[in-house]
Design a protein around this motif. Structure first.
Motif, PDB file in Angstrom:
ATOM      1  N   LEU A 182       0.890  -1.372   0.036  1.00  0.00           N
ATOM      2  CA  LEU A 182       0.165  -0.093  -0.102  1.00  0.00           C
ATOM      3  C   LEU A 182       0.882   1.206   0.103  1.00  0.00           C
ATOM      4  CD1 LEU A 182      -2.913  -0.793   2.590  1.00  0.00           C
ATOM      5  CD2 LEU A 182      -3.083  -0.811   0.126  1.00  0.00           C
ATOM      6  N   CYS A 183       2.124   1.162   0.671  1.00  0.00           N
ATOM      7  CA  CYS A 183       2.777   2.461   0.770  1.00  0.00           C
ATOM      8  C   CYS A 183       3.485   2.718  -0.638  1.00  0.00           C
ATOM      9  CB  CYS A 183       3.896   2.218   1.926  1.00  0.00           C
ATOM     10  SG  CYS A 183       3.159   2.420   3.463  1.00  0.00           S
ATOM     11  N   TYR A 184       3.886   1.534  -1.053  1.00  0.00           N
ATOM     12  CA  TYR A 184       4.409   1.484  -2.774  1.00  0.00           C
ATOM     13  C   TYR A 184       3.370   2.175  -3.671  1.00  0.00           C
ATOM     14  CZ  TYR A 184       9.118  -0.639  -2.705  1.00  0.00           C
ATOM     15  OH  TYR A 184      10.354  -0.813  -2.471  1.00  0.00           O
ATOM     16  N   ALA A 185       2.286   1.877  -3.399  1.00  0.00           N
ATOM     17  CA  ALA A 185       1.293   2.665  -4.236  1.00  0.00           C
ATOM     18  C   ALA A 185       0.806   4.083  -4.077  1.00  0.00           C
ATOM     19  CB  ALA A 185      -0.153   1.747  -4.138  1.00  0.00           C
ATOM     20  N   ASN A 186       1.295   4.347  -2.765  1.00  0.00           N
ATOM     21  CA  ASN A 186       0.923   5.768  -2.489  1.00  0.00           C
ATOM     22  C   ASN A 186       2.283   6.793  -2.776  1.00  0.00           C
ATOM     23  OD1 ASN A 186      -1.284   5.515  -1.617  1.00  0.00           O
ATOM     24  ND2 ASN A 186      -0.597   5.184   0.488  1.00  0.00           N
ATOM     25  N   SER A 187       3.619   6.107  -3.027  1.00  0.00           N
ATOM     26  CA  SER A 187       4.837   6.696  -3.392  1.00  0.00           C
ATOM     27  C   SER A 187       5.205   7.350  -4.593  1.00  0.00           C
ATOM     28  CB  SER A 187       5.869   5.595  -3.140  1.00  0.00           C
ATOM     29  OG  SER A 187       5.823   4.960  -1.619  1.00  0.00           O
ATOM     30  N   GLU A 188       5.378   8.633  -4.665  1.00  0.00           N
ATOM     31  CA  GLU A 188       5.830   9.210  -5.733  1.00  0.00           C
ATOM     32  C   GLU A 188       6.830  10.391  -5.451  1.00  0.00           C
ATOM     33  OE1 GLU A 188       3.746  12.018  -9.403  1.00  0.00           O
ATOM     34  OE2 GLU A 188       2.622  11.496  -7.639  1.00  0.00           O
ATOM     35  N   PRO A 189       7.925  10.056  -5.265  1.00  0.00           N
ATOM     36  CA  PRO A 189       9.209  10.586  -4.566  1.00  0.00           C
ATOM     37  C   PRO A 189       9.581  11.607  -5.572  1.00  0.00           C
ATOM     38  CG  PRO A 189       9.982   8.742  -5.431  1.00  0.00           C
ATOM     39  CD  PRO A 189       8.687   8.432  -5.466  1.00  0.00           C
ATOM     40  N   LEU A 190      10.043  12.958  -5.131  1.00  0.00           N
ATOM     41  CA  LEU A 190      10.704  14.024  -5.748  1.00  0.00           C
ATOM     42  C   LEU A 190      12.079  14.155  -5.760  1.00  0.00           C
ATOM     43  CD1 LEU A 190       8.207  16.868  -4.382  1.00  0.00           C
ATOM     44  CD2 LEU A 190       8.036  15.409  -6.522  1.00  0.00           C
ATOM     45  N   MET A 191      12.822  13.222  -5.058  1.00  0.00           N
ATOM     46  CA  MET A 191      14.162  13.092  -4.834  1.00  0.00           C
ATOM     47  C   MET A 191      14.596  11.701  -4.451  1.00  0.00           C
ATOM     48  SD  MET A 191      17.542  15.062  -3.133  1.00  0.00           S
ATOM     49  CE  MET A 191      16.879  14.548  -1.384  1.00  0.00           C
ATOM     50  N   VAL A 192      15.262  11.225  -5.396  1.00  0.00           N
ATOM     51  CA  VAL A 192      15.875   9.632  -4.979  1.00  0.00           C
ATOM     52  C   VAL A 192      17.282   9.545  -4.886  1.00  0.00           C
ATOM     53  CG1 VAL A 192      15.956   7.179  -5.944  1.00  0.00           C
ATOM     54  CG2 VAL A 192      13.880   8.781  -6.408  1.00  0.00           C
ATOM     55  N   GLN A 193      17.888   9.306  -3.837  1.00  0.00           N
ATOM     56  CA  GLN A 193      19.280   9.169  -3.777  1.00  0.00           C
ATOM     57  C   GLN A 193      19.803   7.784  -3.333  1.00  0.00           C
ATOM     58  OE1 GLN A 193      19.366  12.111  -0.069  1.00  0.00           O
ATOM     59  NE2 GLN A 193      20.748  13.192  -1.610  1.00  0.00           N
ATOM     60  N   ALA A 194      20.625   7.357  -4.256  1.00  0.00           N
ATOM     61  CA  ALA A 194      21.081   6.107  -4.086  1.00  0.00           C
ATOM     62  C   ALA A 194      22.724   5.931  -3.924  1.00  0.00           C
ATOM     63  CB  ALA A 194      20.715   5.037  -5.421  1.00  0.00           C
ATOM     64  N   ASN A 195      22.976   5.014  -3.218  1.00  0.00           N
ATOM     65  CA  ASN A 195      24.589   4.779  -2.960  1.00  0.00           C
ATOM     66  C   ASN A 195      24.738   3.188  -3.071  1.00  0.00           C
ATOM     67  OD1 ASN A 195      25.777   7.479  -1.930  1.00  0.00           O
ATOM     68  ND2 ASN A 195      23.802   7.297  -0.942  1.00  0.00           N
ATOM     69  N   GLY A 196      25.878   2.765  -3.393  1.00  0.00           N
ATOM     70  CA  GLY A 196      26.211   1.478  -3.833  1.00  0.00           C
ATOM     71  C   GLY A 196      27.729   1.370  -3.433  1.00  0.00           C
ATOM     72  N   THR A 197      27.882   0.144  -2.750  1.00  0.00           N
ATOM     73  CA  THR A 197      29.473  -0.159  -2.509  1.00  0.00           C
ATOM     74  C   THR A 197      29.774  -1.690  -3.049  1.00  0.00           C
ATOM     75  OG1 THR A 197      29.403   1.272  -0.414  1.00  0.00           O
ATOM     76  CG2 THR A 197      31.362  -0.476  -0.683  1.00  0.00           C
ATOM     77  N   GLN A 198      30.767  -1.989  -3.608  1.00  0.00           N
ATOM     78  CA  GLN A 198      31.377  -3.192  -3.987  1.00  0.00           C
ATOM     79  C   GLN A 198      32.697  -3.449  -3.314  1.00  0.00           C
ATOM     80  OE1 GLN A 198      30.756  -2.427  -8.312  1.00  0.00           O
ATOM     81  NE2 GLN A 198      30.212  -4.561  -8.320  1.00  0.00           N
ATOM     82  N   ASN A 199      32.587  -4.276  -2.290  1.00  0.00           N
ATOM     83  CA  ASN A 199      33.864  -4.611  -1.633  1.00  0.00           C
ATOM     84  C   ASN A 199      34.559  -5.963  -2.242  1.00  0.00           C
ATOM     85  OD1 ASN A 199      33.857  -2.467   0.121  1.00  0.00           O
ATOM     86  ND2 ASN A 199      32.293  -3.487   1.548  1.00  0.00           N
ATOM     87  N   PHE A 200      35.577  -5.671  -2.601  1.00  0.00           N
ATOM     88  CA  PHE A 200      36.626  -7.186  -3.240  1.00  0.00           C
ATOM     89  C   PHE A 200      37.441  -7.463  -2.176  1.00  0.00           C
ATOM     90  CE2 PHE A 200      34.926  -4.557  -6.596  1.00  0.00           C
ATOM     91  CZ  PHE A 200      34.545  -5.671  -7.706  1.00  0.00           C
ATOM     92  N   TYR A 201      37.504  -8.754  -1.880  1.00  0.00           N
ATOM     93  CA  TYR A 201      38.123  -9.327  -0.780  1.00  0.00           C
ATOM     94  C   TYR A 201      39.331 -10.472  -1.441  1.00  0.00           C
ATOM     95  CZ  TYR A 201      34.335  -8.197   2.400  1.00  0.00           C
ATOM     96  OH  TYR A 201      33.298  -7.529   3.075  1.00  0.00           O
ATOM     97  N   GLU A 202      40.475 -10.385  -0.647  1.00  0.00           N
ATOM     98  CA  GLU A 202      41.600 -10.966  -1.126  1.00  0.00           C
ATOM     99  C   GLU A 202      42.202 -11.605   0.353  1.00  0.00           C
ATOM    100  OE1 GLU A 202      44.459  -8.995  -3.193  1.00  0.00           O
ATOM    101  OE2 GLU A 202      43.048  -9.047  -5.100  1.00  0.00           O
ATOM    102  N   TYR A 203      43.306 -12.347   0.080  1.00  0.00           N
ATOM    103  CA  TYR A 203      43.712 -13.000   1.427  1.00  0.00           C
ATOM    104  C   TYR A 203      45.189 -12.697   1.662  1.00  0.00           C
ATOM    105  CZ  TYR A 203      39.693 -16.214   0.841  1.00  0.00           C
ATOM    106  OH  TYR A 203      38.470 -16.611   0.964  1.00  0.00           O
ATOM    107  N   ASP A 204      45.606 -12.354   3.025  1.00  0.00           N
ATOM    108  CA  ASP A 204      46.863 -12.057   3.238  1.00  0.00           C
ATOM    109  C   ASP A 204      47.856 -13.138   3.331  1.00  0.00           C
ATOM    110  OD1 ASP A 204      46.152 -12.923   5.657  1.00  0.00           O
ATOM    111  OD2 ASP A 204      46.075 -11.244   6.706  1.00  0.00           O
ATOM    112  N   GLU A 205      49.098 -13.095   3.663  1.00  0.00           N
ATOM    113  CA  GLU A 205      50.063 -14.091   3.823  1.00  0.00           C
ATOM    114  C   GLU A 205      49.525 -15.488   4.844  1.00  0.00           C
ATOM    115  OE1 GLU A 205      53.459 -12.248   4.684  1.00  0.00           O
ATOM    116  OE2 GLU A 205      54.204 -11.507   2.858  1.00  0.00           O
ATOM    117  N   GLU A 206      48.889 -14.975   5.973  1.00  0.00           N
ATOM    118  CA  GLU A 206      48.368 -15.734   6.814  1.00  0.00           C
ATOM    119  C   GLU A 206      46.912 -16.446   6.466  1.00  0.00           C
ATOM    120  OE1 GLU A 206      48.319 -13.740  10.515  1.00  0.00           O
ATOM    121  OE2 GLU A 206      50.348 -13.314  10.490  1.00  0.00           O
ATOM    122  N   GLY A 207      46.335 -16.082   5.457  1.00  0.00           N
ATOM    123  CA  GLY A 207      45.202 -16.653   5.121  1.00  0.00           C
ATOM    124  C   GLY A 207      43.907 -15.957   5.377  1.00  0.00           C
ATOM    125  N   LYS A 208      44.276 -14.970   6.023  1.00  0.00           N
ATOM    126  CA  LYS A 208      43.018 -14.106   6.591  1.00  0.00           C
ATOM    127  C   LYS A 208      42.446 -13.233   5.268  1.00  0.00           C
ATOM    128  CE  LYS A 208      44.569 -13.833  11.259  1.00  0.00           C
ATOM    129  NZ  LYS A 208      44.753 -13.023  12.554  1.00  0.00           N
TER     130      LYS A 208
END
Length: 386
Positions: A182-208
């Motif tokens: 119901l809330c979606y049906a009422n929604s007509e925003p005048l501003m939309v702000q989006a933020n995204g993050t992609q974290n890439f992982y590797e391993y150190d010499e100790e395997g962490k």
């Protein structure tokens, strides 16, 4: 004269002798019936002023009841202080539900139907402080008040639909989904702000495992009026990972791209104006009422929870990777289920967060992705891209 004196002395000695004999024959004074300060056994006057130091309702000296007048605040027919039985048969000549003699409830059987507040509808007496419903029929076995094992509030008006109690009934996950739709049906925003993050992982010499590098994404879309013309502007910044070969060694390079998109009534659309692009025919891309909604088919959602708070209700669920496109409306490369949280203020949707994981492949290591979108409904100031 001597005879009269002798007779008086004789009578006095006789009375004293009787008193002594009476006193000697009473091992323990008692003044029970009647409680008049006179020993029921020997007739002695026991005390003129009663004392009840232990507050048991009886004189410490003569055992006479010293609780007067009696008080029966809990209306059980017994004095609250001395527990004396106030009357054997209650009378209620004025039909007020209370015994004229002792004040006990004389209304039998009691009824507590409207309102179901634990108080007798007829006499106003407090019937029970803790309801009991052994036969689970929804009616208190003691006072007939309506009893709910779990209140139910389908109308979401903070009043139990069954018993009428004023309660804050937590919404079920299914109700939370319905509320969010119901809330979606009422929604007509005048501003939309989006933020995204992609974290890439590797391993150190100790395997962490550690975050080797991150890619960011942000965008802001605003819509409103500019010189009395409808205008919408969106600015996107996106970081992209490139792998280059530097002297025979592969090296990750992060490049940032900026994309602008504009709409102006009577002019059309313009993309990347900073690059010299001009207006072309095109529609307004501002979100229409209800257009930001995703598919909340309950059969496609897993582990659904709904937590309520003032102006901050949160629906959280997981989507199996094979159902992601059907729910979110767009395909996502993911090796895990997608976790989604949607926030609403009771009227409109105010935000959504999406997170998922991607396994390591080839030159790209393991990656965890999170996107957060916030919706604003206040009037916006619009500036075209210079």
């Amino acid at each position: 004269m001597k005879k009269i004196i002798c007779l008086l002395l004789s009578l006095t000695l006789t009375v004293l002798s009787l008193a002594v004999l009476s006193s000697c024959g009473c091992d323990a004074h008692a003044d029970v019936a009647p409680a008049d300060g006179i020993c029921d056994v020997c007739g002695d006057e026991l005390c003129k002023v009663h004392v009840d130091a232990n507050t048991d309702g009886k004189c410490d000296e003569c055992t006479a009841e010293v609780c007067a007048p009696h008080v029966d605040a809990n209306l059980d027919g017994k004095c609250d202080k001395c527990t004396a039985s106030l009357c054997a048969t209650h009378t209620d000549a004025n039909n007020d539900g209370k015994c004229e003699t002792c004040g006990a409830l004389a209304c039998m059987p009691h009824a507590d139907l409207d309102p179901a507040d634990g108080t007798c509808d007829k006499c106003g007496g407090v019937l029970c402080t803790v309801h009991a419903d052994a036969d689970t029929n929804g009616i208190c076995d003691i006072c007939t008040a309506a009893v709910c094992v779990a209140h139910y509030d389908e109308e979401n008006d903070d009043v139990c639909d069954y018993c009428g109690a004023n309660v804050d009934v937590p919404r079920t996950p299914a109700q939370g989904i319905a509320d969010t739709v119901l809330c979606y049906a009422n929604s007509e925003p005048l501003m939309v702000q989006a933020n995204g993050t992609q974290n890439f992982y590797e391993y150190d010499e100790e395997g962490k495992e550690f975050v080797a590098y991150s890619l960011g994404f942000d965008s802001t879309l605003k819509t409103g009026k500019l010189n009395n013309l409808v205008a919408t502007v969106e600015v996107i910044h996106r970081e992209v990972l490139d792998i280059v070969d530097a002297n025979g060694k592969k090296k990750p390079v992060i490049t940032t791209y900026t994309i602008t998109d504009e709409f102006l009534q009577g002019y059309g659309r313009r993309r990347n104006a900073a690059d010299g692009n001009t207006w072309v025919s095109g529609p307004n891309f501002a979100p229409a009422k209800g257009s930001i909604a995703i598919n909340l088919d309950e059969s496609l959602l897993q582990n659904v929870t709904y937590v309520e708070a003032p102006y901050n209700n949160v629906l959280t669920f997981r989507v199996a990777k094979e159902n992601v496109e059907e729910v979110l409306g767009t395909a996502i490369t993911t090796d895990s289920a997608v976790t989604v949280s949607i926030t609403n203020d009771g009227a409109v949707v105010t935000g959504i967060t999406i997170s998922y994981g991607i396994k390591a492949t080839g030159n790209f290591p393991k990656c965890l992705v999170t996107y957060e979108v916030k919706y604003d409904y206040s009037v916006q100031r619009i500036d075209l891209v210079a």
